[in-house]
Design an enzyme around this catalytic site. Structure first.
Site, mmCIF file in Angstrom:
data_model
loop_
_atom_site.group_PDB
_atom_site.id
_atom_site.type_symbol
_atom_site.label_atom_id
_atom_site.label_comp_id
_atom_site.label_asym_id
_atom_site.label_seq_id
_atom_site.Cartn_x
_atom_site.Cartn_y
_atom_site.Cartn_z
ATOM 1 N N GLU A 10 -5.372 -8.677 1.181
ATOM 2 C CA GLU A 10 -5.997 -8.257 2.440
ATOM 3 C C GLU A 10 -7.466 -7.976 2.170
ATOM 4 O O GLU A 10 -7.818 -7.349 1.170
ATOM 5 C CB GLU A 10 -5.393 -6.951 3.009
ATOM 6 C CG GLU A 10 -4.041 -7.087 3.644
ATOM 7 C CD GLU A 10 -3.514 -5.763 4.229
ATOM 8 O OE1 GLU A 10 -4.330 -4.915 4.652
ATOM 9 O OE2 GLU A 10 -2.292 -5.597 4.264
ATOM 10 N N GLU B 59 0.801 -1.234 0.000
ATOM 11 C CA GLU B 59 0.000 0.000 0.000
ATOM 12 C C GLU B 59 0.833 1.282 0.000
ATOM 13 O O GLU B 59 0.772 2.082 0.946
ATOM 14 C CB GLU B 59 -0.950 0.014 1.207
ATOM 15 C CG GLU B 59 -1.884 -1.179 1.257
ATOM 16 C CD GLU B 59 -3.013 -1.019 2.293
ATOM 17 O OE1 GLU B 59 -2.986 -0.051 3.071
ATOM 18 O OE2 GLU B 59 -3.924 -1.855 2.299
HETATM 19 C C1 PNW Z 1 -4.288 -1.660 5.699
HETATM 20 N N1 PNW Z 1 -7.049 4.158 4.744
HETATM 21 O O1 PNW Z 1 -4.201 -0.336 6.119
HETATM 22 C C2 PNW Z 1 -2.934 -2.226 6.085
HETATM 23 O O2 PNW Z 1 -2.248 -2.881 5.052
HETATM 24 C C3 PNW Z 1 -2.943 -3.001 7.350
HETATM 25 O O3 PNW Z 1 -1.666 -2.967 7.948
HETATM 26 C C4 PNW Z 1 -4.028 -2.503 8.275
HETATM 27 O O4 PNW Z 1 -3.985 -3.103 9.544
HETATM 28 C C5 PNW Z 1 -5.359 -2.787 7.589
HETATM 29 O O5 PNW Z 1 -5.407 -2.201 6.301
HETATM 30 C C6 PNW Z 1 -6.574 -2.326 8.383
HETATM 31 O O6 PNW Z 1 -6.558 -0.940 8.587
HETATM 32 C C7 PNW Z 1 -4.972 0.720 5.736
HETATM 33 O O7 PNW Z 1 -7.177 5.055 5.619
HETATM 34 C C8 PNW Z 1 -4.964 1.816 6.587
HETATM 35 O O8 PNW Z 1 -7.535 4.288 3.593
HETATM 36 C C9 PNW Z 1 -5.653 2.950 6.250
HETATM 37 C C10 PNW Z 1 -6.350 2.989 5.056
HETATM 38 C C11 PNW Z 1 -6.355 1.911 4.203
HETATM 39 C C12 PNW Z 1 -5.666 0.773 4.551
#
Ligand code: PNW
Length: 466
Positions: free
Chosen positions: A358, A157
């Site tokens: 994921e 990401e």
């Molecule tokens: C992902 N957003 O994070 C990550 O790859 C993980 O480490 C995390 O624990 C999981 O999703 C759940 O949050 C994100 O704000 C964090 O758009 C923030 C965002 C998207 C994905």
């Protein structure tokens, strides 16, 4: 094939990340990462560093065939460069042996946001040198593990790491400059390309990258995807789609930034960091695209709206909440978007192999003496698997599904309040207990698909009666 069964050989598993589960931040020569510096919370988390044999046993018990984990760069290069730290490599060596011994296929991610603080101190991702150091790191870990790890993901990401970390400043390292965010994004992409080259030269079997792809739509399109947007709303959707999705998809898969993004970067610090030849490096062929999907982004045109710092150039775009069901974090639950986005990737990048790396949700679990009842998580995953099945029917080439995540863990800035795990962790005792969702997921894996009729959503009385 019945609508509920998946293709033969479809891979089932879970994903985790190093900083969120390992703990043990101060031993065996590990250096600090930007998340140790930025986190307000304690970072011992699940102590996976010491408890990995138990965690691998849990995966075995759930019959999972695939596991994506990330490696902690500051364990391997505590000072950012020089000679790799043998004790850090030893840990991943033991972990991979344990996985292979349990018949679980390892998928290694090289960068899941925990940059060595030493490299941040020398400029971090806004500095080009970090991309070069990343390729050295990729080569060093491949040299140690390449005989057992077949598939390597470079970045997890990059949009989140670049724009929440350097634009909005709500993730590490907490910078708030659009120019630095665009430079960080470019250097992450360059690091990806250089690492792909290094891994290929070292003989890596498969290389890919993991992107967070968020379908972008208007409020009306959430319930009616075919609905036509006004010209203004369609333009707002396209701008956000370019920033979040196309900024990364197009360089990696076509070797070019989207034309319409260039003036936006030009207005935010310029394109000086993009050197001749960079896009060729970034656009080298990959074998597999990892897709992380949680929720759509819902936007509409609103001329008076100022730009959101996570989306430089988004002035005139309003981010909307919609009256759908949401997770505890407030993320809208729209499973159909998963079919939509897999369809789109299949159409726009024909021949590309995909993997859901994921997908999952945080909910408030009902923890009782006889078990952990997380019906909402079961419904969430069940509905998304139906959407994935529909995408396969429509021709998407998806290798497998990795749920986020194995364990309740350290959810970045949200700390330990957020529960995404299939397995409950009591952080005081480190006791792990399978949630109902873990047992349900095991059935899916064993059946290689869903039950024909979806499980009836238990009512409050049936939960209480158990
Ligand atoms: C992902 N957003 O994070 C990550 O790859 C993980 O480490 C995390 O624990 C999981 O999703 C759940 O949050 C994100 O704000 C964090 O758009 C923030 C965002 C998207 C994905």
């Amino acid at each position: 094939m019945s609508t509920a069964s998946f293709p033969e050989g479809f891979e089932w598993g879970v994903s985790t990340s190093a900083f969120q589960i390992e703990g043990a931040t101060n031993i065996d020569g590990r250096g600090p990462s930007i998340w140790d510096t930025f986190s307000v919370d304690r970072v011992e988390t699940c102590d996976h560093y010491h408890r990995y044999p138990e965690d691998v046993r849990l995966m075995r018990e759930l019959d999972l065939g695939s596991y994506r984990f990330s490696m902690s760069w500051p364990r391997i290069f505590p000072d950012g460069g020089g000679e790799p730290n043998a004790a850090g490599l030893d840990f991943y060596d033991r972990l991979v042996d344990e996985l292979v011994g349990a018949g679980i296929k390892p998928y290694a991610t090289l960068y899941h946001w925990d940059l060595p603080q030493a490299l941040e101190d020398r400029g971090g991702w806004p500095s080009r040198d970090t991309a070069l150091r990343f390729a050295d790191y990729a080569a060093a870990v491949h040299q140690r593990l390449g005989d057992r790890v077949r598939t390597w993901f470079t970045l997890n990401e990059p949009w989140v790491a670049a724009f929440l970390g350097h634009g909005a400043g709500i993730h590490a390292p907490g910078r708030t400059s659009a120019a630095e965010a665009f430079a960080a994004a470019h250097h992450m992409l360059l690091g990806h390309g250089l690492a792909v080259r290094a891994l290929r030269e070292a003989g890596a079997a498969e290389v890919g990258v993991v992107l967070n792809i968020s379908p972008v739509m208007t409020p009306a399109q959430v319930s009616d995807p075919g609905r036509r947007a006004s010209e203004e709303d369609a333009a707002a959707v396209a701008r956000i789609d370019t920033l979040v999705n196309r900024q990364f998809l197009e360089p990696v898969l076509r070797g070019a930034y989207p034309e319409e993004l260039l003036p936006v970067i030009e207005r935010h610090g310029g394109l000086g960091h993009v050197h001749d030849g960079d896009l060729e490096i970034i656009g080298q062929p990959i074998d597999l695209l990892g897709v992380n999907y949680y929720a759509p982004l819902v936007v509409q045109a609103q001329p008076s709206e100022p730009a959101d710092p996570a989306y430089p150039g988004s002035d005139g775009v309003l981010f909307c909440t919609v009256p759908t069901a949401v997770t505890a974090m407030g993320w809208p639950i729209v499973p159909g978007c998963l079919s939509q986005l897999l369809g789109r990737l299949t159409r726009e990048y024909p021949g590309l192999e995909l993997m859901i790396t994921e997908n999952g949700a945080d909910f408030v679990d009902v923890v009782t003496g006889d078990g952990i009842h997380d019906v909402d998580r079961i419904s969430f995953i069940e509905e998304h698997l139906r959407a994935l099945r529909a995408a396969l029917d429509a021709g998407a080439n998806v290798r497998g599904y990795l749920a986020w995540t194995l364990l309740d863990n350290l959810e970045w800035v949200d700390g330990y309040q957020r529960k995404f795990g299939l397995v409950h962790v009591d952080f005081a005792t480190q006791r792990r207990r399978l949630k109902d969702s873990a047992l349900w997921y095991r059935d899916v894996v064993r059946r290689n698909g869903l039950a024909e009729t979806p499980p009836k959503r238990p009512t409050l009385e049936t939960v209480a009666a158990r």
